[in-house]
Design a protein around this motif. Sequence first.
Motif, PDB file in Angstrom:
ATOM      1  N   GLU A 122     -46.363 -51.874 -15.046  1.00  0.00           N
ATOM      2  CA  GLU A 122     -46.232 -51.385 -16.444  1.00  0.00           C
ATOM      3  C   GLU A 122     -45.705 -53.251 -17.083  1.00  0.00           C
ATOM      4  OE1 GLU A 122     -43.490 -48.617 -17.556  1.00  0.00           O
ATOM      5  OE2 GLU A 122     -41.915 -49.795 -17.258  1.00  0.00           O
ATOM      6  N   ARG A 123     -46.314 -53.723 -18.081  1.00  0.00           N
ATOM      7  CA  ARG A 123     -45.836 -54.826 -18.886  1.00  0.00           C
ATOM      8  C   ARG A 123     -44.557 -54.138 -19.473  1.00  0.00           C
ATOM      9  NH1 ARG A 123     -47.416 -58.735 -22.757  1.00  0.00           N
ATOM     10  NH2 ARG A 123     -48.874 -57.080 -24.004  1.00  0.00           N
ATOM     11  N   GLN A 124     -44.073 -55.816 -20.006  1.00  0.00           N
ATOM     12  CA  GLN A 124     -42.196 -55.281 -20.135  1.00  0.00           C
ATOM     13  C   GLN A 124     -41.770 -56.171 -21.525  1.00  0.00           C
ATOM     14  OE1 GLN A 124     -39.049 -53.245 -18.289  1.00  0.00           O
ATOM     15  NE2 GLN A 124     -40.176 -52.458 -16.599  1.00  0.00           N
ATOM     16  N   LEU A 125     -41.653 -55.598 -22.193  1.00  0.00           N
ATOM     17  CA  LEU A 125     -40.262 -57.360 -23.482  1.00  0.00           C
ATOM     18  C   LEU A 125     -39.797 -56.560 -23.751  1.00  0.00           C
ATOM     19  CD1 LEU A 125     -44.787 -58.134 -25.438  1.00  0.00           C
ATOM     20  CD2 LEU A 125     -43.964 -59.441 -23.017  1.00  0.00           C
ATOM     21  N   ILE A 126     -39.377 -57.300 -24.262  1.00  0.00           N
ATOM     22  CA  ILE A 126     -37.791 -57.062 -25.365  1.00  0.00           C
ATOM     23  C   ILE A 126     -37.466 -58.050 -26.832  1.00  0.00           C
ATOM     24  CG2 ILE A 126     -35.166 -56.507 -25.377  1.00  0.00           C
ATOM     25  CD1 ILE A 126     -35.469 -56.816 -21.934  1.00  0.00           C
ATOM     26  N   LEU A 127     -37.429 -57.368 -27.699  1.00  0.00           N
ATOM     27  CA  LEU A 127     -37.376 -57.473 -29.173  1.00  0.00           C
ATOM     28  C   LEU A 127     -35.769 -57.362 -28.985  1.00  0.00           C
ATOM     29  CD1 LEU A 127     -40.637 -56.865 -31.211  1.00  0.00           C
ATOM     30  CD2 LEU A 127     -39.813 -58.512 -30.020  1.00  0.00           C
ATOM     31  N   VAL A 128     -34.760 -58.492 -29.578  1.00  0.00           N
ATOM     32  CA  VAL A 128     -33.864 -58.296 -29.934  1.00  0.00           C
ATOM     33  C   VAL A 128     -33.561 -58.586 -31.686  1.00  0.00           C
ATOM     34  CG1 VAL A 128     -32.841 -59.276 -27.926  1.00  0.00           C
ATOM     35  CG2 VAL A 128     -33.407 -61.200 -29.663  1.00  0.00           C
ATOM     36  N   ALA A 129     -32.512 -57.836 -32.004  1.00  0.00           N
ATOM     37  CA  ALA A 129     -32.129 -58.050 -33.143  1.00  0.00           C
ATOM     38  C   ALA A 129     -30.803 -59.415 -33.494  1.00  0.00           C
ATOM     39  CB  ALA A 129     -32.002 -56.895 -34.520  1.00  0.00           C
ATOM     40  N   LYS A 130     -30.866 -60.183 -34.022  1.00  0.00           N
ATOM     41  CA  LYS A 130     -29.507 -60.912 -34.576  1.00  0.00           C
ATOM     42  C   LYS A 130     -28.755 -61.416 -36.019  1.00  0.00           C
ATOM     43  CE  LYS A 130     -30.368 -64.273 -30.623  1.00  0.00           C
ATOM     44  NZ  LYS A 130     -30.378 -65.262 -30.351  1.00  0.00           N
ATOM     45  N   ILE A 131     -28.173 -61.202 -36.351  1.00  0.00           N
ATOM     46  CA  ILE A 131     -26.853 -60.706 -37.563  1.00  0.00           C
ATOM     47  C   ILE A 131     -26.020 -62.991 -37.163  1.00  0.00           C
ATOM     48  CG2 ILE A 131     -25.410 -60.366 -38.858  1.00  0.00           C
ATOM     49  CD1 ILE A 131     -27.250 -57.400 -38.868  1.00  0.00           C
ATOM     50  N   GLY A 132     -26.334 -63.358 -37.205  1.00  0.00           N
ATOM     51  CA  GLY A 132     -25.528 -64.517 -37.318  1.00  0.00           C
ATOM     52  C   GLY A 132     -25.301 -65.003 -35.807  1.00  0.00           C
ATOM     53  N   GLY A 133     -26.733 -65.300 -35.482  1.00  0.00           N
ATOM     54  CA  GLY A 133     -26.642 -65.549 -34.043  1.00  0.00           C
ATOM     55  C   GLY A 133     -26.597 -64.482 -33.262  1.00  0.00           C
ATOM     56  N   VAL A 134     -25.292 -63.852 -33.407  1.00  0.00           N
ATOM     57  CA  VAL A 134     -25.461 -62.491 -32.277  1.00  0.00           C
ATOM     58  C   VAL A 134     -26.029 -61.663 -32.205  1.00  0.00           C
ATOM     59  CG1 VAL A 134     -23.387 -61.155 -31.913  1.00  0.00           C
ATOM     60  CG2 VAL A 134     -22.895 -63.389 -32.824  1.00  0.00           C
ATOM     61  N   ILE A 135     -26.273 -61.677 -30.644  1.00  0.00           N
ATOM     62  CA  ILE A 135     -27.658 -60.269 -30.734  1.00  0.00           C
ATOM     63  C   ILE A 135     -26.813 -58.837 -30.615  1.00  0.00           C
ATOM     64  CG2 ILE A 135     -28.773 -58.808 -28.989  1.00  0.00           C
ATOM     65  CD1 ILE A 135     -29.801 -61.377 -27.822  1.00  0.00           C
ATOM     66  N   VAL A 136     -27.036 -57.809 -32.102  1.00  0.00           N
ATOM     67  CA  VAL A 136     -26.355 -56.714 -32.084  1.00  0.00           C
ATOM     68  C   VAL A 136     -28.237 -55.725 -31.895  1.00  0.00           C
ATOM     69  CG1 VAL A 136     -25.150 -57.725 -33.930  1.00  0.00           C
ATOM     70  CG2 VAL A 136     -27.409 -57.064 -34.588  1.00  0.00           C
ATOM     71  N   GLY A 137     -28.964 -55.498 -31.880  1.00  0.00           N
ATOM     72  CA  GLY A 137     -30.127 -55.162 -31.319  1.00  0.00           C
ATOM     73  C   GLY A 137     -31.078 -54.771 -30.738  1.00  0.00           C
ATOM     74  N   THR A 138     -31.238 -54.177 -29.785  1.00  0.00           N
ATOM     75  CA  THR A 138     -32.192 -54.448 -28.979  1.00  0.00           C
ATOM     76  C   THR A 138     -33.749 -53.292 -28.281  1.00  0.00           C
ATOM     77  OG1 THR A 138     -31.930 -53.366 -26.252  1.00  0.00           O
ATOM     78  CG2 THR A 138     -31.054 -55.796 -27.141  1.00  0.00           C
ATOM     79  N   VAL A 139     -34.661 -53.772 -28.621  1.00  0.00           N
ATOM     80  CA  VAL A 139     -35.722 -52.953 -27.884  1.00  0.00           C
ATOM     81  C   VAL A 139     -36.630 -53.044 -27.216  1.00  0.00           C
ATOM     82  CG1 VAL A 139     -37.667 -53.959 -30.258  1.00  0.00           C
ATOM     83  CG2 VAL A 139     -37.771 -51.395 -29.092  1.00  0.00           C
ATOM     84  N   ASP A 140     -36.775 -52.655 -26.369  1.00  0.00           N
ATOM     85  CA  ASP A 140     -37.772 -52.347 -24.828  1.00  0.00           C
ATOM     86  C   ASP A 140     -38.947 -52.086 -24.899  1.00  0.00           C
ATOM     87  OD1 ASP A 140     -34.934 -53.184 -23.785  1.00  0.00           O
ATOM     88  OD2 ASP A 140     -35.533 -52.825 -22.104  1.00  0.00           O
ATOM     89  N   ILE A 141     -39.881 -53.034 -24.647  1.00  0.00           N
ATOM     90  CA  ILE A 141     -40.787 -51.958 -24.800  1.00  0.00           C
ATOM     91  C   ILE A 141     -41.740 -52.279 -23.726  1.00  0.00           C
ATOM     92  CG2 ILE A 141     -43.311 -53.076 -26.040  1.00  0.00           C
ATOM     93  CD1 ILE A 141     -41.826 -54.379 -27.837  1.00  0.00           C
ATOM     94  N   ALA A 142     -42.870 -51.287 -23.090  1.00  0.00           N
ATOM     95  CA  ALA A 142     -43.406 -50.896 -22.094  1.00  0.00           C
ATOM     96  C   ALA A 142     -44.766 -50.524 -22.120  1.00  0.00           C
ATOM     97  CB  ALA A 142     -42.250 -50.066 -20.962  1.00  0.00           C
ATOM     98  N   PHE A 143     -45.534 -51.395 -21.621  1.00  0.00           N
ATOM     99  CA  PHE A 143     -46.980 -51.180 -21.462  1.00  0.00           C
ATOM    100  C   PHE A 143     -47.627 -50.294 -20.191  1.00  0.00           C
ATOM    101  CE2 PHE A 143     -46.887 -54.490 -24.801  1.00  0.00           C
ATOM    102  CZ  PHE A 143     -46.477 -53.521 -26.043  1.00  0.00           C
ATOM    103  N   PRO A 144     -48.150 -49.295 -20.246  1.00  0.00           N
ATOM    104  CA  PRO A 144     -47.930 -48.746 -18.583  1.00  0.00           C
ATOM    105  C   PRO A 144     -49.390 -49.197 -19.126  1.00  0.00           C
ATOM    106  CG  PRO A 144     -47.624 -47.028 -20.256  1.00  0.00           C
ATOM    107  CD  PRO A 144     -47.780 -47.910 -20.518  1.00  0.00           C
ATOM    108  N   LEU A 145     -49.706 -49.950 -17.194  1.00  0.00           N
ATOM    109  CA  LEU A 145     -50.683 -50.784 -17.149  1.00  0.00           C
ATOM    110  C   LEU A 145     -51.383 -50.113 -16.782  1.00  0.00           C
ATOM    111  CD1 LEU A 145     -49.067 -53.971 -15.844  1.00  0.00           C
ATOM    112  CD2 LEU A 145     -50.254 -53.542 -17.717  1.00  0.00           C
TER     113      LEU A 145
END
Length: 383
Positions: free
Chosen positions: A64-87
Amino acid sequence: MTVNDVPTVHIEQLWVPDNLDSPDAVDFLDAVEVGRRVRMQTWGSDDLAYTPLEKLLEFSDPYERQLILVAKIGGVIVGTVDIAFPLADNQDLAEFTLDILPEAQGRGVGRQLLEAAEELALAEGRTMILVDTNHPATSLTEVPEDQLIPGSGAGFIPVSSREADFATSAGYTLQHIEQFSSCALPLDSKLAAELQREAEEANSGRYALHHWTDRCPEKWLEAVAALENAAGEVVHDGGEDEPAAALATGMVFDAAVLRETEDAALAQGRRTVVTAVEHLATERIVGLTTISVLAHRQDVVFQDDTLVLQEHRGNKLGLLIKVSNMERLTEQFPDARVIYTWNAPENRYLLTVNKQLGFTTAGVTGLWQKEFPARGPRVSSSE
């Protein structure tokens, strides 16, 4: 500047460093810490949290291919979403794991992260999205009005939970429940002896146990591959990565694929303790159970597959192989103090076996699904 001072949310893809000592690993380490803090909030411990090294090694998974998106407020990471694409299969599928820090919840961070992840998945041609939500045992209620039943009809999560409200409002449908349980290690020696004797009396010497760690002996490769391919017909329970996979069909195994999966596990820093059972009359492997151990953190381990062929049920083989494998685990990895597993609530047999072994319910994981219409091919134009 604090999170509360700056309300604007910025979503970006996380840069994955080559190693944890790299100067550009700061955001990666912060993102992993978000996941740890969320699991501390949910479960009261960080046993289920990735360590930075474990998370980094996850990106070498060939399946699987993995990506992570992050949410920043004021430059601080406050949330993430791990994304997995089965191959290897299910190439219309994307699996999301969403984590939002407690102090950032209720501010639209989760919704913005989810929408960004959905857009990314759709651009990759993934039209079936799976999202999980976690609910500790203390949040489960016997009040029928507060029980959301999944499409599978078994188990429930609390309707009143923030997670259920979020997933429902985002258009997701609860499809399946996994019961999450834990057991302290090592097993009591007297209990283990009693359970092993009970199981052996039920099978009357018609079966033999075989053990290995990490790599299946050449002699049993084809038999184990055949057993894995029969997974739709077997008694089954699963481990750390099992819940999201529960709605998906597995890959087709042969000896080469089995070796590849073993190599991939070792490359990701995972050791695997296996006990298999042979039917002596047919010289066929008819069941097996595996436990995964993190090479760099051996105190927390995970029960992976337990497989027993349909025609050999009723002989307490599941109990036999699980007791034996848990004892072997303690011999090889004496630092292991707790083992976790996930089970479908309709799998009464393995839930009963687990209860005999001393597993107790820690909570449930809800598996949510959303299907999007396929997008047509992009049309390019020129003037």
